[in-house]
Design a protein around this motif. Structure first.
Motif, short mmCIF file in Angstrom:
data_model
loop_
_atom_site.label_atom_id
_atom_site.label_comp_id
_atom_site.label_asym_id
_atom_site.label_seq_id
_atom_site.Cartn_x
_atom_site.Cartn_y
_atom_site.Cartn_z
N GLN A 46 0.78 -1.15 0.08
CA GLN A 46 -0.04 0.12 0.10
C GLN A 46 0.93 1.25 0.15
OE1 GLN A 46 -3.41 -0.19 -0.13
NE2 GLN A 46 -2.85 -2.08 -0.57
N ARG A 47 1.90 1.38 0.75
CA ARG A 47 2.66 2.44 0.76
C ARG A 47 3.98 2.10 1.94
NH1 ARG A 47 1.16 6.92 5.22
NH2 ARG A 47 3.41 6.80 5.49
N PRO A 48 4.93 3.10 1.74
CA PRO A 48 6.09 2.80 2.76
C PRO A 48 5.37 2.77 4.22
CG PRO A 48 6.86 4.03 0.99
CD PRO A 48 5.58 3.80 0.69
N TYR A 49 6.14 2.23 5.17
CA TYR A 49 5.54 2.39 6.53
C TYR A 49 6.59 2.58 7.58
CZ TYR A 49 3.33 1.32 10.99
OH TYR A 49 2.78 1.66 12.20
N PRO A 50 6.61 3.53 8.56
CA PRO A 50 5.52 4.45 8.95
C PRO A 50 5.74 5.76 7.81
CG PRO A 50 7.04 4.62 10.67
CD PRO A 50 7.47 3.67 9.74
N ASN A 51 6.86 5.95 7.60
CA ASN A 51 7.40 7.36 6.73
C ASN A 51 7.34 7.00 4.96
OD1 ASN A 51 7.81 8.74 9.16
ND2 ASN A 51 9.76 7.49 9.23
N PHE A 52 7.35 7.87 4.13
CA PHE A 52 7.30 7.65 3.07
C PHE A 52 8.87 7.26 2.46
CE2 PHE A 52 3.40 9.76 2.94
CZ PHE A 52 2.51 8.74 2.04
N SER A 107 2.55 -7.78 12.48
CA SER A 107 1.25 -7.38 12.73
C SER A 107 1.38 -6.57 13.61
CB SER A 107 0.37 -8.67 13.10
OG SER A 107 -1.12 -8.28 13.53
N ILE A 108 0.58 -5.47 13.53
CA ILE A 108 0.22 -4.33 14.46
C ILE A 108 -1.17 -3.99 14.59
CG2 ILE A 108 1.10 -2.62 12.84
CD1 ILE A 108 2.65 -0.96 14.97
N ALA A 109 -1.25 -3.49 15.87
CA ALA A 109 -2.63 -3.00 16.06
C ALA A 109 -3.20 -1.95 15.08
CB ALA A 109 -2.89 -2.52 17.51
N SER A 110 -4.20 -1.77 14.64
CA SER A 110 -4.57 -0.87 13.67
C SER A 110 -4.52 0.65 14.12
CB SER A 110 -6.05 -1.20 13.19
OG SER A 110 -6.09 -2.28 12.21
N ASP A 111 -5.03 0.62 15.34
CA ASP A 111 -5.00 2.10 16.11
C ASP A 111 -3.42 2.44 16.09
OD1 ASP A 111 -4.38 0.32 18.05
OD2 ASP A 111 -5.46 1.39 19.73
N LEU A 112 -2.69 1.60 16.59
CA LEU A 112 -0.94 2.05 16.60
C LEU A 112 -0.59 2.43 15.20
CD1 LEU A 112 0.40 -0.43 19.12
CD2 LEU A 112 0.20 1.93 19.28
N ALA A 113 -0.89 1.32 14.19
CA ALA A 113 -0.51 1.80 12.82
C ALA A 113 -0.78 3.13 12.44
CB ALA A 113 -0.83 0.70 11.88
N GLN A 114 -2.32 3.36 12.61
CA GLN A 114 -2.93 4.96 12.11
C GLN A 114 -2.16 5.76 12.74
OE1 GLN A 114 -4.94 5.33 9.48
NE2 GLN A 114 -4.33 3.04 9.12
N ALA A 115 -2.05 5.77 14.22
CA ALA A 115 -1.15 6.88 14.85
C ALA A 115 0.08 7.05 14.39
CB ALA A 115 -1.27 6.58 16.40
N GLN A 116 0.82 6.08 14.09
CA GLN A 116 2.15 6.09 13.68
C GLN A 116 2.14 6.70 12.09
OE1 GLN A 116 4.60 2.66 14.01
NE2 GLN A 116 4.05 2.31 16.13
N LEU A 117 1.32 6.53 11.33
CA LEU A 117 1.18 7.15 10.13
C LEU A 117 0.67 8.38 10.22
CD1 LEU A 117 -0.79 4.30 8.15
CD2 LEU A 117 1.41 5.06 7.76
N GLN A 118 -0.07 9.09 11.01
CA GLN A 118 -0.69 10.35 11.22
C GLN A 118 0.53 11.17 11.53
OE1 GLN A 118 -4.29 10.25 13.29
NE2 GLN A 118 -5.42 9.28 11.62
N ARG A 119 1.50 10.66 12.48
CA ARG A 119 2.56 11.38 12.80
C ARG A 119 3.35 11.93 11.74
NH1 ARG A 119 5.52 7.67 16.98
NH2 ARG A 119 7.18 7.57 15.25
N TYR A 120 3.49 11.35 10.77
CA TYR A 120 4.34 11.34 9.63
C TYR A 120 3.72 12.12 8.64
CZ TYR A 120 7.57 8.80 12.75
OH TYR A 120 8.15 8.51 13.78
#
Length: 120
Positions: A46-52, A107-120
């Motif tokens: 889908q995309r690089p994680y957590p930063n581009f 595997s990572i909790a969806s809420d943790l993943a979203q929080a890390q994605l929004q941070r960057y």
């Protein structure tokens, strides 16, 4: 004048070919050109994680990784040789759930993943 036009058209063709072989994703992120088509299909990137600019990637749903998915979790893949990146993902709450020849699947909790994605 013809040689200038010919040179410019050669550069245009080279640019198109290099875009097909690798280069930059629409998001502006560098593409990981070492992925084979079968790896792309397996991973459903889908995309690089957590930063581009990271080597790990957020995975979308695919038939191959369906058994690794659980409700409320996201999957991430990191290249096996990038042990530092895998360790970083584990420190941020991810757990290893599978491996392939070249990839570690986490595997990572969806809420943790979203929080890390929004941070960057």
């Amino acid at each position: 004048m013809k040689s200038v036009a010919k040179t410019l058209s050669s550069f245009a063709v080279m640019g198109i070919l290099s875009a097909c072989a690798g280069g930059t994703l629409p998001s502006g992120a560098p593409e990981q050109t070492w992925l084979s088509p079968s790896e792309r299909a397996f991973l459903n990137i889908q995309r690089p994680y957590p930063n581009f600019d990271d080597v790990c990637v957020l995975l979308g749903k695919s038939e191959t990784t369906a058994a690794m998915r659980t409700e409320g979790q996201e999957l991430i893949a990191c290249p096996k040789h990038e042990t530092g990146a895998t360790d970083d993902r584990r420190r941020s709450g991810a757990k290893i759930v599978g491996q392939s020849e070249y990839w570690v699947i986490l595997s990572i909790a969806s809420d943790l993943a979203q929080a890390q994605l929004q941070r960057y």
